[in-house]
Design a protein around this motif. Structure first.
Motif, PDB file in Angstrom:
ATOM      1  N   ILE A  89      -9.995  16.740  49.805  1.00 29.22           N
ATOM      2  CA  ILE A  89     -10.561  16.255  49.130  1.00 29.22           C
ATOM      3  C   ILE A  89     -10.105  14.894  49.896  1.00 29.22           C
ATOM      4  O   ILE A  89     -11.749  14.464  50.260  1.00 29.22           O
ATOM      5  CB  ILE A  89      -9.414  15.626  48.113  1.00 29.22           C
ATOM      6  CG1 ILE A  89      -9.163  16.913  46.787  1.00 29.22           C
ATOM      7  CG2 ILE A  89      -9.947  13.943  47.387  1.00 29.22           C
ATOM      8  CD1 ILE A  89     -10.766  17.275  45.930  1.00 29.22           C
ATOM      9  N   ALA A  90      -9.365  14.943  50.862  1.00 27.43           N
ATOM     10  CA  ALA A  90      -9.823  13.452  51.854  1.00 27.43           C
ATOM     11  C   ALA A  90     -10.565  13.745  53.145  1.00 27.43           C
ATOM     12  O   ALA A  90     -11.737  13.444  53.108  1.00 27.43           O
ATOM     13  CB  ALA A  90      -8.640  13.143  52.585  1.00 27.43           C
ATOM     14  N   GLU A  91     -11.156  15.104  52.741  1.00 26.18           N
ATOM     15  CA  GLU A  91     -12.162  15.966  54.787  1.00 26.18           C
ATOM     16  C   GLU A  91     -13.149  15.559  53.471  1.00 26.18           C
ATOM     17  O   GLU A  91     -13.812  15.013  54.680  1.00 26.18           O
ATOM     18  CB  GLU A  91     -11.276  16.878  54.479  1.00 26.18           C
ATOM     19  CG  GLU A  91     -12.330  17.173  55.745  1.00 26.18           C
ATOM     20  CD  GLU A  91     -14.044  18.535  55.373  1.00 26.18           C
ATOM     21  OE1 GLU A  91     -14.588  18.569  56.180  1.00 26.18           O
ATOM     22  OE2 GLU A  91     -13.778  19.013  54.762  1.00 26.18           O
ATOM     23  N   VAL A  92     -13.221  15.968  52.216  1.00 27.91           N
ATOM     24  CA  VAL A  92     -14.714  16.361  51.728  1.00 27.91           C
ATOM     25  C   VAL A  92     -15.059  14.746  51.721  1.00 27.91           C
ATOM     26  O   VAL A  92     -16.501  14.411  52.380  1.00 27.91           O
ATOM     27  CB  VAL A  92     -14.764  16.906  49.999  1.00 27.91           C
ATOM     28  CG1 VAL A  92     -15.769  16.246  49.696  1.00 27.91           C
ATOM     29  CG2 VAL A  92     -14.106  18.066  50.269  1.00 27.91           C
ATOM     30  N   ILE A  93     -13.900  13.382  50.505  1.00 23.85           N
ATOM     31  CA  ILE A  93     -14.827  11.935  51.237  1.00 23.85           C
ATOM     32  C   ILE A  93     -15.257  12.080  52.295  1.00 23.85           C
ATOM     33  O   ILE A  93     -16.145  11.556  53.104  1.00 23.85           O
ATOM     34  CB  ILE A  93     -13.598  11.412  50.596  1.00 23.85           C
ATOM     35  CG1 ILE A  93     -13.251  11.532  49.314  1.00 23.85           C
ATOM     36  CG2 ILE A  93     -13.997   9.724  50.943  1.00 23.85           C
ATOM     37  CD1 ILE A  93     -11.734  10.843  48.691  1.00 23.85           C
ATOM     38  N   ALA A  94     -14.413  12.457  53.530  1.00 26.63           N
ATOM     39  CA  ALA A  94     -14.823  11.492  54.849  1.00 26.63           C
ATOM     40  C   ALA A  94     -16.093  12.385  55.828  1.00 26.63           C
ATOM     41  O   ALA A  94     -17.294  11.451  56.179  1.00 26.63           O
ATOM     42  CB  ALA A  94     -13.635  11.642  55.945  1.00 26.63           C
ATOM     43  N   THR A  95     -16.217  13.279  55.108  1.00 26.70           N
ATOM     44  CA  THR A  95     -17.601  14.324  55.625  1.00 26.70           C
ATOM     45  C   THR A  95     -18.859  14.032  54.720  1.00 26.70           C
ATOM     46  O   THR A  95     -20.083  13.636  55.213  1.00 26.70           O
ATOM     47  CB  THR A  95     -17.344  15.747  55.106  1.00 26.70           C
ATOM     48  OG1 THR A  95     -16.230  16.117  55.831  1.00 26.70           O
ATOM     49  CG2 THR A  95     -18.644  16.761  55.700  1.00 26.70           C
ATOM     50  N   SER A  96     -18.359  13.693  53.698  1.00 26.51           N
ATOM     51  CA  SER A  96     -20.271  13.000  52.877  1.00 26.51           C
ATOM     52  C   SER A  96     -20.199  11.592  53.024  1.00 26.51           C
ATOM     53  O   SER A  96     -21.018  11.434  53.338  1.00 26.51           O
ATOM     54  CB  SER A  96     -19.225  12.995  51.366  1.00 26.51           C
ATOM     55  OG  SER A  96     -19.026  14.400  51.070  1.00 26.51           O
ATOM     56  N   ALA A  97     -18.902  11.297  53.294  1.00 26.15           N
ATOM     57  CA  ALA A  97     -19.430   9.185  54.263  1.00 26.15           C
ATOM     58  C   ALA A  97     -20.419   9.533  55.366  1.00 26.15           C
ATOM     59  O   ALA A  97     -20.217   8.576  55.326  1.00 26.15           O
ATOM     60  CB  ALA A  97     -18.441   8.602  54.255  1.00 26.15           C
ATOM     61  N   LEU A  98     -20.004  10.884  56.141  1.00 31.16           N
ATOM     62  CA  LEU A  98     -20.678   9.885  57.772  1.00 31.16           C
ATOM     63  C   LEU A  98     -22.167  10.216  57.578  1.00 31.16           C
ATOM     64  O   LEU A  98     -22.755   9.280  58.499  1.00 31.16           O
ATOM     65  CB  LEU A  98     -20.078  11.885  57.900  1.00 31.16           C
ATOM     66  CG  LEU A  98     -19.465  11.955  59.180  1.00 31.16           C
ATOM     67  CD1 LEU A  98     -18.935  13.117  59.645  1.00 31.16           C
ATOM     68  CD2 LEU A  98     -19.369  11.410  59.804  1.00 31.16           C
ATOM     69  N   LYS A  99     -23.038  10.856  56.339  1.00 32.50           N
ATOM     70  CA  LYS A  99     -24.934  10.689  56.616  1.00 32.50           C
ATOM     71  C   LYS A  99     -24.866   9.028  55.745  1.00 32.50           C
ATOM     72  O   LYS A  99     -25.196   8.340  56.882  1.00 32.50           O
ATOM     73  CB  LYS A  99     -24.998  10.855  55.222  1.00 32.50           C
ATOM     74  CG  LYS A  99     -26.577  11.139  55.191  1.00 32.50           C
ATOM     75  CD  LYS A  99     -27.196  12.121  54.002  1.00 32.50           C
ATOM     76  CE  LYS A  99     -29.029  12.280  53.986  1.00 32.50           C
ATOM     77  NZ  LYS A  99     -29.628  12.042  55.316  1.00 32.50           N
TER      78      LYS A  99
END
Length: 110
Positions: A12-22
């Motif tokens: 979940i933390a990785e998905v949040i981080a990756t989604s916030a990259l853009k």
């Protein structure tokens, strides 16, 4: 069973981080940039806790496979990014692989 909780939090933390990259726009926007940095820090910490019990290859396969599906879903919801049929088929194959590992592998502690 805590290893699965840690792995879930890591995903979940990785998905949040990756989604916030853009949204971070090359780390020029503070709030999304903080989400990226904090999310990856939590993700890697929880993944390291998972590796106390689960084999690295299995943990990483589950983490990356589920992460791919959830990041694809988040990209569709947040950024209106679409996937064509071959991309969806590939994602389905990834999920099938994760299921095979979890249901049939003897490498996992049950």
């Amino acid at each position: 069973m805590m290893h699965w909780l840690y792995l879930g939090i890591a995903i979940i933390a990785e998905v949040i981080a990756t989604s916030a990259l853009k949204a971070a726009a090359g780390f020029t926007r503070p709030l999304p940039s903080a989400l990226v940095i904090g999310g990856y820090a939590v993700a890697f910490y929880c993944l390291s806790l998972t590796l106390r019990t689960l084999p690295v290859g299995v943990a990483y396969a589950v983490w990356s496979g589920v992460g791919i599906v959830l990041v694809s879903l988040a990209s569709w919801l947040l950024y209106r990014q679409t996937l064509d049929l071959p991309a969806l088929a590939g994602i389905a194959l990834i999920m099938a692989g994760v299921l095979v590992i979890n249901l049939f592998s003897r490498s996992l502690p049950h």
